[in-house]
Design a protein around this motif. Structure first.
Motif, mmCIF file in Angstrom:
data_model
loop_
_atom_site.group_PDB
_atom_site.id
_atom_site.type_symbol
_atom_site.label_atom_id
_atom_site.label_comp_id
_atom_site.label_asym_id
_atom_site.label_seq_id
_atom_site.Cartn_x
_atom_site.Cartn_y
_atom_site.Cartn_z
ATOM 1 N N ASP A 1 3.849 -0.153 7.474
ATOM 2 C CA ASP A 1 4.302 -1.222 8.835
ATOM 3 C C ASP A 1 5.820 -1.034 9.193
ATOM 4 O OD1 ASP A 1 1.683 -1.435 8.805
ATOM 5 O OD2 ASP A 1 1.516 -3.736 8.460
ATOM 6 N N GLY B 1 7.019 -3.478 4.444
ATOM 7 C CA GLY B 1 5.753 -3.987 5.273
ATOM 8 C C GLY B 1 6.227 -4.886 6.360
ATOM 9 N N LYS C 1 -17.139 -2.100 4.221
ATOM 10 C CA LYS C 1 -15.938 -2.555 4.334
ATOM 11 C C LYS C 1 -15.560 -2.768 2.640
ATOM 12 C CE LYS C 1 -11.981 -4.490 5.802
ATOM 13 N NZ LYS C 1 -11.682 -5.846 5.671
ATOM 14 N N THR D 1 -1.519 -0.215 9.987
ATOM 15 C CA THR D 1 -3.032 -0.275 8.990
ATOM 16 C C THR D 1 -2.561 -0.040 7.614
ATOM 17 O OG1 THR D 1 -3.931 1.749 9.212
ATOM 18 C CG2 THR D 1 -4.494 -0.282 10.883
ATOM 19 N N ALA D 2 -3.456 -0.536 6.775
ATOM 20 C CA ALA D 2 -3.343 -0.220 5.293
ATOM 21 C C ALA D 2 -3.645 1.265 5.168
ATOM 22 C CB ALA D 2 -4.124 -1.088 4.583
ATOM 23 N N GLN D 3 -4.806 1.845 5.865
ATOM 24 C CA GLN D 3 -5.206 3.141 5.771
ATOM 25 C C GLN D 3 -4.102 4.116 6.073
ATOM 26 O OE1 GLN D 3 -8.548 5.584 8.336
ATOM 27 N NE2 GLN D 3 -8.327 3.287 8.817
ATOM 28 N N ASN E 1 10.032 -4.694 -6.126
ATOM 29 C CA ASN E 1 9.288 -5.237 -5.232
ATOM 30 C C ASN E 1 9.752 -6.973 -5.724
ATOM 31 O OD1 ASN E 1 7.015 -5.629 -3.534
ATOM 32 N ND2 ASN E 1 6.208 -6.855 -5.190
ATOM 33 N N LYS E 2 9.703 -7.989 -4.793
ATOM 34 C CA LYS E 2 10.000 -9.252 -4.943
ATOM 35 C C LYS E 2 9.244 -9.728 -6.044
ATOM 36 C CE LYS E 2 8.557 -10.911 -0.544
ATOM 37 N NZ LYS E 2 9.320 -11.557 0.771
ATOM 38 N N THR F 1 -3.139 -6.628 0.733
ATOM 39 C CA THR F 1 -3.068 -7.667 1.847
ATOM 40 C C THR F 1 -4.131 -7.853 2.737
ATOM 41 O OG1 THR F 1 -0.916 -6.660 2.014
ATOM 42 C CG2 THR F 1 -1.443 -7.834 3.955
ATOM 43 N N THR F 2 -5.252 -6.647 2.612
ATOM 44 C CA THR F 2 -6.432 -6.588 3.431
ATOM 45 C C THR F 2 -7.433 -7.585 2.835
ATOM 46 O OG1 THR F 2 -7.160 -4.789 2.187
ATOM 47 C CG2 THR F 2 -6.024 -4.114 3.998
ATOM 48 N N ASN G 1 9.160 -5.423 8.916
ATOM 49 C CA ASN G 1 10.201 -6.345 7.989
ATOM 50 C C ASN G 1 11.515 -6.085 8.530
ATOM 51 O OD1 ASN G 1 12.094 -7.005 5.818
ATOM 52 N ND2 ASN G 1 10.402 -6.775 4.477
ATOM 53 N N VAL H 1 15.130 -7.353 -2.146
ATOM 54 C CA VAL H 1 15.803 -6.452 -1.309
ATOM 55 C C VAL H 1 16.728 -7.234 -0.071
ATOM 56 C CG1 VAL H 1 15.855 -4.351 0.226
ATOM 57 C CG2 VAL H 1 14.242 -4.526 -1.775
ATOM 58 N N TYR I 1 0.723 -1.295 -0.127
ATOM 59 C CA TYR I 1 0.191 -0.039 0.107
ATOM 60 C C TYR I 1 0.886 1.185 0.089
ATOM 61 C CZ TYR I 1 -3.792 -3.091 1.060
ATOM 62 O OH TYR I 1 -4.880 -4.176 1.007
ATOM 63 N N GLY I 2 1.745 1.364 0.871
ATOM 64 C CA GLY I 2 2.460 2.445 1.039
ATOM 65 C C GLY I 2 3.368 2.707 -0.051
HETATM 66 P P1 FAD Z 1 2.607 -4.483 2.659
HETATM 67 O O1 FAD Z 1 1.340 -4.473 2.347
HETATM 68 O O2 FAD Z 1 3.012 -5.660 3.676
HETATM 69 O O3 FAD Z 1 3.587 -4.401 1.568
HETATM 70 C C1 FAD Z 1 4.896 -4.683 1.331
HETATM 71 C C2 FAD Z 1 5.393 -5.051 0.145
HETATM 72 O O4 FAD Z 1 6.937 -5.186 0.057
HETATM 73 C C3 FAD Z 1 4.951 -6.198 -0.245
HETATM 74 O O5 FAD Z 1 4.400 -6.180 -1.752
HETATM 75 C C4 FAD Z 1 5.955 -7.178 -0.240
HETATM 76 O O6 FAD Z 1 6.031 -8.276 -1.325
HETATM 77 C C5 FAD Z 1 7.365 -6.418 -0.547
HETATM 78 N N1 FAD Z 1 8.534 -7.020 0.001
HETATM 79 C C6 FAD Z 1 8.531 -7.496 1.215
HETATM 80 N N2 FAD Z 1 9.966 -7.663 1.372
HETATM 81 C C7 FAD Z 1 10.575 -7.604 0.399
HETATM 82 C C8 FAD Z 1 11.807 -7.683 -0.100
HETATM 83 N N3 FAD Z 1 12.761 -8.008 0.820
HETATM 84 N N4 FAD Z 1 12.293 -7.368 -1.405
HETATM 85 C C9 FAD Z 1 11.404 -6.737 -2.175
HETATM 86 N N5 FAD Z 1 10.077 -6.695 -1.984
HETATM 87 C C10 FAD Z 1 9.645 -7.189 -0.585
HETATM 88 N N6 FAD Z 1 -5.493 -2.756 7.440
HETATM 89 C C11 FAD Z 1 -6.322 -1.830 7.265
HETATM 90 O O7 FAD Z 1 -6.261 -0.692 7.331
HETATM 91 N N7 FAD Z 1 -7.686 -2.362 6.659
HETATM 92 C C12 FAD Z 1 -7.800 -3.866 6.709
HETATM 93 O O8 FAD Z 1 -8.980 -3.934 6.426
HETATM 94 C C13 FAD Z 1 -6.776 -4.539 7.098
HETATM 95 N N8 FAD Z 1 -6.890 -5.948 7.031
HETATM 96 C C14 FAD Z 1 -5.853 -6.725 7.065
HETATM 97 C C15 FAD Z 1 -6.161 -8.113 6.825
HETATM 98 C C16 FAD Z 1 -4.953 -9.095 7.031
HETATM 99 C C17 FAD Z 1 -5.377 -10.489 6.940
HETATM 100 C C18 FAD Z 1 -3.873 -8.670 7.403
HETATM 101 C C19 FAD Z 1 -2.837 -9.355 7.673
HETATM 102 C C20 FAD Z 1 -3.518 -7.186 7.627
HETATM 103 C C21 FAD Z 1 -4.787 -6.262 7.301
HETATM 104 N N9 FAD Z 1 -4.449 -4.795 7.433
HETATM 105 C C22 FAD Z 1 -5.495 -3.884 7.285
HETATM 106 C C23 FAD Z 1 -3.177 -4.387 7.665
HETATM 107 C C24 FAD Z 1 -2.697 -3.880 6.457
HETATM 108 O O9 FAD Z 1 -2.716 -5.067 5.606
HETATM 109 C C25 FAD Z 1 -1.115 -3.485 6.628
HETATM 110 O O10 FAD Z 1 -0.896 -2.470 7.620
HETATM 111 C C26 FAD Z 1 -0.626 -3.224 5.273
HETATM 112 O O11 FAD Z 1 -0.405 -4.178 4.345
HETATM 113 C C27 FAD Z 1 0.777 -2.425 5.242
HETATM 114 O O12 FAD Z 1 1.172 -1.806 4.204
HETATM 115 P P2 FAD Z 1 2.585 -1.656 3.656
HETATM 116 O O13 FAD Z 1 2.563 -1.018 2.334
HETATM 117 O O14 FAD Z 1 3.355 -1.098 4.875
HETATM 118 O O15 FAD Z 1 3.253 -3.178 3.456
#
Ligand code: FAD
Ligand code: NAD
Length: 405
Positions: A302, A108, A379, A318-320, A37-38, A45-46, A268, A81, A13-14
């Motif tokens: 995250d 993440g 939702k 959170t994703a939000q 991205n990998k 993720t949500t 991570n 990475v 998301y971020g």
């Molecule tokens: P992520 O979404 O985790 O994305 C990280 C990215 O980095 C991924 O694409 C991954 O493949 C990539 N990556 C990781 N390691 C590497 C590497 N070494 N090299 C290259 N790429 C890599 N939040 C809400 O606000 N609303 C919801 O309804 C909600 N539902 C959820 C339901 C579930 C089951 C879960 C587990 C979480 C939920 N969350 C929800 C929380 C939300 O999903 C996370 O807060 C959000 O995904 C964080 O976003 P991000 O961009 O930080 O990381």
């Protein structure tokens, strides 16, 4: 001097929102932008708890990155990475290196097992498309084998979920929709299937007000889910879990064919391993989302932790928040490249909604409490809103949920 090189690590998301916004805010003459991205896909993720239960196909949660970003402007690198070499401003990848002037860390979360014995080996975690797919396949296999394998036991049909936070409850909400379908498909008496949630706290869904959390608990209990509250998972084994009630001396075994751990998340590990100053593994970002010890590095989602005021609790992962941080990081990168002052991150809390399967849910949106179908619909609106921001009406219509109502 050449153009500034912006490198974004992680297409969650971020990372995706930072990338898409930067393409709109900066011209090709002003900066080069690389996204790493990998996988070659971005996933929701949500929605992973749905893919894990099998109520949606995992392909619905993901989309090819090249179909969402502007490929003329973004250099997409599919690679893993390994670490960040801050001294030399380089990202070390599995298959090479990248130089950066500005870096956005958006890698993440990982499942947090808190060192509990056996969880890594014997429990599943809902972390990625692949882990969700594995859970679905495993549960289906247990149901498919039950009437065919002479060694099958009734406990093979027991599913234990560790934790009754939002992930655990949303996953169970999907399971109560899915299990009747599986029973029908594999000729299994539904009375033989047990879904047991083990939660250390005496309550479910700690972030919600009690009336909403109790509504969710009752809805799931009426569907046959058993809650073991005030009880901790102490160990996972090949046969299930060992649990201990608070203040009890003895441990108890719950035999289960499937154990899914939703007991917590952490940042991570690459962030702490690369030598950034961290607070419980996350970068405690400044007001403008930059790392406190590195002006050229932003952290969003995250891997970042943001304290609105000193002494207050940080925002939850959170994703939000990841999306809103991505928007601010993109604005601040643009400011820096144009020689302007950065702006502080201001979080707009719109509310939280938890789904309980396809047609039920609970939530608070703009201070209004929702229960039942209105929460489930809200939702879906939230999910679709993200798709709209990411890829416009086309992506929303292609991947969104509301058209299925
Ligand atoms: P992520 O979404 O985790 O994305 C990280 C990215 O980095 C991924 O694409 C991954 O493949 C990539 N990556 C990781 N390691 C590497 C590497 N070494 N090299 C290259 N790429 C890599 N939040 C809400 O606000 N609303 C919801 O309804 C909600 N539902 C959820 C339901 C579930 C089951 C879960 C587990 C979480 C939920 N969350 C929800 C929380 C939300 O999903 C996370 O807060 C959000 O995904 C964080 O976003 P991000 O961009 O930080 O990381
Ligand atoms: P969480 O940390 O919020 O919940 C984990 C739960 O597991 C807690 O209730 C904790 O008491 C329990 N637990 C921990 N150790 C235990 C043990 N040994 N035995 C039994 N229970 C134990 O984790 P989560 O639910 O994965 O949520 C992670 C983040 O993602 C949160 O910020 C959450 O808000 C967000 N999220 C949001 C949504 C949504 O908005 N709909 C959905 C899912 C996740």
């Amino acid at each position: 001097m050449g153009k500034p090189q912006i490198v974004i690590l992680g297409a969650g998301y971020g990372g995706m929102i930072t990338t898409v916004r930067l393409t709109k805010d900066l011209s090709a003459e002003e900066a080069d932008i690389t996204l790493v991205n990998k996988h070659n896909y971005h996933y929701q993720t949500t929605w992973l708890h749905e893919a894990a239960a099998g109520t949606i196909h995992h392909d619905r949660t993901r989309m090819l990155i090249k179909n969402v970003i502007n490929n003329k402007r973004i250099n997409f690198v599919q690679d893993s990475v390994r670490s960040v070499d801050r001294e030399n401003k380089k990202v070390i990848l599995k298959n090479g290196e990248l130089d950066y002037d500005y870096l956005v860390l958006a890698l993440g979360f990982e499942s947090n097992t808190f060192g509990i014995k056996g969880l890594e080996e014997y429990a599943f975690a809902i972390r990625s498309v692949n882990t969700a797919r594995r859970i679905r396949e495993h549960i289906e296999y247990k149901f498919a084998s039950y009437n065919n394998d002479p060694d099958a036991k009734e406990s093979d049909l027991t599913i234990v979920v560790g934790g009754a936070g939002l992930s655990g409850i949303e996953f169970i909400g999907e399971l109560v929709d899915r299990v009747p379908e599986l029973c029908k498909e594999y000729d299994i008496d539904p009375a033989k299937v047990k879904i047991i949630d083990v939660e250390g706290l005496p309550i479910v869904l700690p972030p919600f007000e009690r009336d909403l959390a109790e509504y969710a608990q009752k809805y799931l209990e009426d569907k046959g889910v058993v809650f073991r509250l005030g009880t901790f998972i102490k160990e996972a084994t090949p046969d299930g879990v060992l649990v201990q009630k608070k203040d009890a001396e003895e441990m108890e075994e719950i035999k289960a064919g499937t154990v899914v751990w939703t007991g917590g998340v952490k940042a991570n590990h690459i962030v702490a391993d690369s030598g950034f100053a961290t607070n419980r593994g996350k970068i405690q970002v400044n007001k403008d989302l930059r790392a406190p010890d590195d002006d050229h590095v932003f952290a969003v989602g995250d891997v970042a932790v943001f304290f609105p005021k000193e002494g207050e609790r940080p925002y939850p992962p959170t994703a939000q928040i990841a999306v809103q941080e991505g928007e601010t990081a993109a604005k601040n990168l643009t400011h820096l490249i144009k020689g302007e002052d950065t702006e502080p991150f201001v979080y707009k809390q719109r509310g939280t909604v938890a789904s309980l399967g396809d047609k039920e849910g609970i939530g608070v949106v703009f201070d209004k409490k929702l229960k039942g179908k209105p929460a489930a619909t809200m939702k879906k609106i939230i999910d679709d809103r993200y798709l709209l921001e990411l890829g416009g009406v086309g992506l929303m219509l292609k991947k969104g949920k509301l058209k299925l109502l």
